[in-house]
Design a protein around this motif. Sequence first.
Motif, PDB file in Angstrom:
ATOM      1  N   MET A  82       3.524  -0.321   5.133  1.00  0.00           N
ATOM      2  CA  MET A  82       3.977  -0.946   6.373  1.00  0.00           C
ATOM      3  C   MET A  82       4.360  -2.406   6.188  1.00  0.00           C
ATOM      4  O   MET A  82       3.835  -3.092   5.311  1.00  0.00           O
ATOM      5  CB  MET A  82       2.876  -0.854   7.432  1.00  0.00           C
ATOM      6  N   THR A 106       7.686  -2.951  13.486  1.00  0.00           N
ATOM      7  CA  THR A 106       6.973  -2.499  12.295  1.00  0.00           C
ATOM      8  C   THR A 106       7.798  -1.434  11.588  1.00  0.00           C
ATOM      9  O   THR A 106       8.353  -0.543  12.236  1.00  0.00           O
ATOM     10  CB  THR A 106       5.582  -1.948  12.647  1.00  0.00           C
ATOM     11  N   VAL A 151       7.925   1.389   8.347  1.00  0.00           N
ATOM     12  CA  VAL A 151       7.000   2.189   7.550  1.00  0.00           C
ATOM     13  C   VAL A 151       7.737   3.167   6.641  1.00  0.00           C
ATOM     14  O   VAL A 151       8.876   3.548   6.908  1.00  0.00           O
ATOM     15  CB  VAL A 151       6.027   3.008   8.448  1.00  0.00           C
TER      16      VAL A 151
END
Length: 324
Positions: free
Chosen positions: A234, A117, A119
């Motif tokens: 995100m 992920t 961000v």
Amino acid sequence: MQDVFRLRDIFAPHEGRRRDDLVRHNRRLIHYTSAAAAVSIIRNGRVWMRNVRCMNDFMEVEHGFQLLQRSFSPPVDSETEKGLRAVGAALDAVFPGLTEDSIKWFDGWLFQLRNKTYVTCLSEHDSSENDYGRLSMWRSYTANQVGVGLVINPLPLYSLSDTFGAFSSPVYYFNDNDLRDLFLEIANNISTNKDFLQSKGREEIKGYFCMLLRAVAMCTKHPGFLEEKEWRIMHTEKLDEKGTLELDVECIAGIPQPVYKIPLQDHAPSGMTGISIPDLLEHVLIGPTQFPIPVWDAIVIELEKAGVEDAESKVSYSNIPLRT
């Protein structure tokens, strides 16, 4: 569209309250970063999204995972688990077995969510902070370098979607009891709207519940960080479409790493408008520094090159006294 807002209010009432509060009080969002990074963003029209494993403190994204995973692994019997059981019972009364399917989905994506992920972080910015910024943020994110805060109009973030490649969410500062209370509220929402949810179909409702689990895991921090008032943009590899995002490799502090870059330009296919530098950026606040005038001059020059009108009026520096 009305159904989308209704589903949001059922499964994410906490998010709706934060978004509505932002608009009601006319708050902005601010990206605290280094002056060098700010120049790069303005010059190249790109905002970097870094892997959560490379954040200042990876535990910032572990708090939510830990709260949820304790609930998935009885017999812990945490407060969060009590609330989650209530949500599960309400969901299964609408679509039997949906809760177990959703938890299996979450477990199946756990590695990607935790390790793949990317961000970028922003913070709510109140008009009372226009002259100073937030001292704790200057200290946290601009140590040993000149800090800059990029103040933006938050409205375009509401349109972020998988087709653009990223989505936005407020960060929540929950402990076990807070998360229990949220889940109990959501369980009541589900029971109250049972007929409506049945009309939407099993897969769509599963999608909303899975998104709730994902948001709780990725956007829950310890209550001690409350003053940050953080928001996150995100993207999770393979789970989200790449959309307009650009994958690149950058060396940061000597560490080569993948970086997803958000192009700050309108993207009609996903409905994203108002995200070019001249439209999105409202103000630049330079943090406490020994070199306010040269940094001010440099930022103004870059803004003018980027097509920002009356750039000089959009740059100021914090008048917090510099400690040396």
